[in-house]
Design a protein around this motif. Structure first.
Motif, PDB file in Angstrom:
ATOM      1  N   LEU A   1       0.825  -1.205   0.000  1.00 13.15           N
ATOM      2  CA  LEU A   1       0.000   0.000   0.000  1.00 13.15           C
ATOM      3  C   LEU A   1       0.858   1.254   0.000  1.00 13.15           C
ATOM      4  N   GLU A   2       1.952   1.219   0.757  1.00  8.26           N
ATOM      5  CA  GLU A   2       2.842   2.375   0.804  1.00  8.26           C
ATOM      6  C   GLU A   2       3.512   2.611  -0.545  1.00  8.26           C
ATOM      7  N   TYR A   3       4.062   1.565  -1.144  1.00  8.44           N
ATOM      8  CA  TYR A   3       4.749   1.724  -2.423  1.00  8.44           C
ATOM      9  C   TYR A   3       3.792   2.152  -3.537  1.00  8.44           C
ATOM     10  N   SER A   4       2.541   1.739  -3.438  1.00  6.27           N
ATOM     11  CA  SER A   4       1.578   2.095  -4.486  1.00  6.27           C
ATOM     12  C   SER A   4       1.141   3.549  -4.402  1.00  6.27           C
ATOM     13  N   GLY A   5       1.420   4.218  -3.266  1.00 11.45           N
ATOM     14  CA  GLY A   5       1.010   5.611  -3.086  1.00 11.45           C
ATOM     15  C   GLY A   5      -0.303   5.766  -2.360  1.00 11.45           C
ATOM     16  N   PHE A   6      -0.847   4.657  -1.814  1.00 12.49           N
ATOM     17  CA  PHE A   6      -2.167   4.694  -1.184  1.00 12.49           C
ATOM     18  C   PHE A   6      -2.210   5.647   0.005  1.00 12.49           C
ATOM     19  N   PHE A   7      -1.234   5.553   0.902  1.00 12.52           N
ATOM     20  CA  PHE A   7      -1.281   6.368   2.114  1.00 12.52           C
ATOM     21  C   PHE A   7      -1.079   7.849   1.799  1.00 12.52           C
ATOM     22  N   ARG A   8      -0.189   8.163   0.871  1.00 10.27           N
ATOM     23  CA  ARG A   8       0.032   9.569   0.499  1.00 10.27           C
ATOM     24  C   ARG A   8      -1.212  10.145  -0.176  1.00 10.27           C
ATOM     25  N   ARG A   9      -1.813   9.356  -1.041  1.00 10.00           N
ATOM     26  CA  ARG A   9      -3.044   9.826  -1.683  1.00 10.00           C
ATOM     27  C   ARG A   9      -4.164   9.994  -0.673  1.00 10.00           C
ATOM     28  N   SER A  10      -4.219   9.111   0.324  1.00  7.19           N
ATOM     29  CA  SER A  10      -5.243   9.235   1.367  1.00  7.19           C
ATOM     30  C   SER A  10      -5.081  10.554   2.107  1.00  7.19           C
ATOM     31  N   LEU A  11      -3.833  10.902   2.437  1.00  4.94           N
ATOM     32  CA  LEU A  11      -3.580  12.164   3.123  1.00  4.94           C
ATOM     33  C   LEU A  11      -3.935  13.351   2.239  1.00  4.94           C
ATOM     34  N   SER A  12      -3.591  13.266   0.959  1.00  6.66           N
ATOM     35  CA  SER A  12      -3.913  14.356   0.030  1.00  6.66           C
ATOM     36  C   SER A  12      -5.421  14.556  -0.076  1.00  6.66           C
ATOM     37  N   LEU A  13      -6.169  13.446  -0.104  1.00  8.01           N
ATOM     38  CA  LEU A  13      -7.623  13.552  -0.177  1.00  8.01           C
ATOM     39  C   LEU A  13      -8.199  14.174   1.093  1.00  8.01           C
ATOM     40  N   LEU A  14      -7.638  13.790   2.222  1.00  2.00           N
ATOM     41  CA  LEU A  14      -8.100  14.366   3.483  1.00  2.00           C
ATOM     42  C   LEU A  14      -7.892  15.876   3.503  1.00  2.00           C
ATOM     43  N   LEU A  15      -6.735  16.308   2.993  1.00  2.00           N
ATOM     44  CA  LEU A  15      -6.393  17.723   3.056  1.00  2.00           C
ATOM     45  C   LEU A  15      -7.021  18.535   1.933  1.00  2.00           C
ATOM     46  N   SER A  16      -7.619  17.863   0.967  1.00  2.45           N
ATOM     47  CA  SER A  16      -8.248  18.586  -0.146  1.00  2.45           C
ATOM     48  C   SER A  16      -9.545  19.260   0.276  1.00  2.45           C
ATOM     49  N   VAL A  17     -10.093  18.853   1.432  1.00  9.00           N
ATOM     50  CA  VAL A  17     -11.384  19.400   1.858  1.00  9.00           C
ATOM     51  C   VAL A  17     -11.245  20.609   2.765  1.00  9.00           C
ATOM     52  N   THR A  18     -10.018  20.921   3.229  1.00  9.13           N
ATOM     53  CA  THR A  18      -9.849  22.042   4.145  1.00  9.13           C
ATOM     54  C   THR A  18      -8.423  22.569   4.090  1.00  9.13           C
ATOM     55  N   ARG A  19      -8.262  23.853   4.426  1.00  8.91           N
ATOM     56  CA  ARG A  19      -6.934  24.460   4.511  1.00  8.91           C
ATOM     57  C   ARG A  19      -6.761  25.243   5.816  1.00  8.91           C
ATOM     58  N   SER A  20      -7.754  25.195   6.719  1.00 12.46           N
ATOM     59  CA  SER A  20      -7.651  25.943   7.964  1.00 12.46           C
ATOM     60  C   SER A  20      -6.919  25.115   9.013  1.00 12.46           C
ATOM     61  N   PRO A  21      -6.256  25.764   9.999  1.00 11.53           N
ATOM     62  CA  PRO A  21      -5.569  25.013  11.055  1.00 11.53           C
ATOM     63  C   PRO A  21      -6.475  24.032  11.793  1.00 11.53           C
ATOM     64  N   LEU A  22      -7.694  24.462  12.143  1.00  6.12           N
ATOM     65  CA  LEU A  22      -8.619  23.569  12.840  1.00  6.12           C
ATOM     66  C   LEU A  22      -9.096  22.447  11.925  1.00  6.12           C
ATOM     67  N   GLY A  23      -9.367  22.800  10.669  1.00  2.87           N
ATOM     68  CA  GLY A  23      -9.807  21.787   9.712  1.00  2.87           C
ATOM     69  C   GLY A  23      -8.744  20.728   9.490  1.00  2.87           C
ATOM     70  N   LEU A  24      -7.481  21.165   9.406  1.00  2.00           N
ATOM     71  CA  LEU A  24      -6.380  20.218   9.228  1.00  2.00           C
ATOM     72  C   LEU A  24      -6.241  19.305  10.441  1.00  2.00           C
ATOM     73  N   LEU A  25      -6.428  19.881  11.629  1.00  5.65           N
ATOM     74  CA  LEU A  25      -6.361  19.088  12.856  1.00  5.65           C
ATOM     75  C   LEU A  25      -7.429  17.994  12.856  1.00  5.65           C
ATOM     76  N   ILE A  26      -8.638  18.368  12.478  1.00  5.73           N
ATOM     77  CA  ILE A  26      -9.748  17.400  12.445  1.00  5.73           C
ATOM     78  C   ILE A  26      -9.500  16.341  11.381  1.00  5.73           C
ATOM     79  N   ALA A  27      -9.053  16.782  10.189  1.00  4.62           N
ATOM     80  CA  ALA A  27      -8.806  15.838   9.098  1.00  4.62           C
ATOM     81  C   ALA A  27      -7.706  14.839   9.451  1.00  4.62           C
ATOM     82  N   LEU A  28      -6.612  15.340  10.044  1.00  5.48           N
ATOM     83  CA  LEU A  28      -5.513  14.452  10.418  1.00  5.48           C
ATOM     84  C   LEU A  28      -5.921  13.506  11.541  1.00  5.48           C
TER      85      LEU A  28
END
Length: 399
Positions: free
Chosen positions: A75-102
């Motif tokens: 999963l790591e080599y395929s890019g799954f985890f990095r893409r998962s993080l990118s998708l999570l962060l695509s919905v918000t750019r605020s400090p609180l939003g990032l905290l909730i997403a992470l």
């Protein structure tokens, strides 16, 4: 007590002390080598013979752990985890939003995959993210450390101690999930509230500067598609109640049949230290049982509150995996409540101190390597209230 017995007791005590510290002063030894060397000397002294030691190692646990590491590596080599993080962060750019997403992103992924893997992968990505957005990285590092522990509590595949409990108890995957998922979800919400109180900077809902997604987050489609299909099949097998170890072994074997990635690259990602440590711990536990050293803990099964307290104390004294191995013989196989208390106590206790879990250590080491310092005191003022709140929640929910 004769001299040989005194030597055996002393060696066993020193081994557990080394496991608690994580090292032997003056020597280059980690928990894996301490467990292995201690076991070898105990075998040599006749505390157990080689056949007993071999039989003490639980094959289901080792196979399940090894197989999940192979799945996670793909999963790591395929890019799954990095893409998962990118998708999570695509919905918000605020400090609180990032905290909730992470928080919820790393927590949920830790429930499905091993929490140590998520901590290892998400920490450098989170540091890069906070650096790009000029945010204080400390609350976000604490987010990863806490959420990977809390999220992993609700599944049998979330962390090494739950893998052990699944092997010993025979609780079905979905039953375990239904029992502890509310604890994990509410615990993650408690963590967000606590970080909101401790770090005023994360309260802002104003968007930070636009963040460009690195090309390093691209997906390797053939490997990604194959890995995703097989991993989905594995999760379905878990949900259907098929044997965990056998299902994971088949999934790992299918992933190792490939023309796209060299096998050594996958096998390098396997945490052989953890597998060696587990094997050694199984042998140490057999010696402990044989010497009847569990007798002082038998009172702990009289009440659920005292059992949970002993679990938390042992998990912080000798680490959560050895604590589970020491306490599991005291629990009847059909006593689901106590198995759930053992899982919740040993996992949530990991948030108490910086050294309480492997995931915490992974976060602090990765941060140090990249030039950031997460101190013991900084973690403690977050870890104490978080651990107390989540343990009380778990006790009330399970009990």
């Amino acid at each position: 007590m004769n001299v040989l017995q005194l030597v055996i007791y002393s060696l066993l005590g020193l081994t557990y002390l080394g496991l608690a510290l994580g090292y032997i002063p003056g020597l280059r030894m980690n928990r894996a080598t301490i467990a292995l060397v201690g076991s070898a000397f105990l075998i040599a002294l006749g505390a157990v013979n080689l056949q007993e030691a071999w039989q003490a190692i639980d094959a289901n646990t080792i196979i399940f752990l090894l197989s999940m590491m192979v799945v996670n590596a793909n999963l790591e080599y395929s890019g799954f985890f990095r893409r998962s993080l990118s998708l999570l962060l695509s919905v918000t750019r605020s400090p609180l939003g990032l905290l909730i997403a992470l928080t919820f992103g790393s927590g949920i992924l830790s429930a499905v995959f091993l929490n140590d893997t998520i901590a290892l992968i998400f920490t450098p990505l989170t540091l890069s993210l906070t650096q790009a957005l000029r945010l204080n990285p400390i609350p976000y590092l604490l987010t990863i450390a806490g959420a990977t522990n809390i999220g992993s509590v609700c599944t049998l595949s979330g962390n090494p101690q739950n893998i052990l409990i699944g092997s010993f108890s025979g609780i079905p995957y979905l039953d375990f999930l239904r029992a502890l998922a509310p604890v994990a979800l509410i615990g993650l919400a408690i963590q967000i509230g606590l970080l909101w109180l401790l770090y005023p900077d994360v309260r802002s809902t104003q968007p930070c500067q636009e963040l460009s997604i690195s090309n390093k987050n691209r997906i390797f489609k053939p490997l990604f598609n194959k890995t995703l299909v097989i991993t989905t099949g594995l999760l379905i097998a878990f949900a259907m109640g098929l044997p965990l170890a056998e299902s994971a072994l088949v999934a790992a074997s299918l992933l190792l049949i490939t023309r796209r990635i060299k096998p050594q690259r996958i096998l390098q990602k396997v945490d052989w230290n953890l597998l060696v440590m587990f094997s050694g711990l199984f042998i140490l536990t057999r010696v402990t049982q044989k010497l009847n050293l569990l007798q002082p803990f038998t009172h702990a099964v009289n009440t659920s509150a005292s059992f949970l307290s002993v679990t938390v104390i042992l998990s912080n004294l000798i680490s959560n995996v050895p604590a589970v191995l020491l306490l599991h013989p005291l629990i009847p196989k059909d006593d689901t409540q106590y198995w759930l208390l053992l899982a919740a106590g040993s996992t949530l206790a990991g948030n108490l101190t910086l050294f309480g879990s492997v995931a915490n250590l992974i976060v602090v080491e990765a941060a140090t390597n990249l030039g950031y310092k997460l101190t013991f005191i900084e973690h403690l003022r977050f870890g104490i209230p978080l651990t107390l709140c989540t343990l009380i929640l778990a006790y009330l929910w399970i009990h």
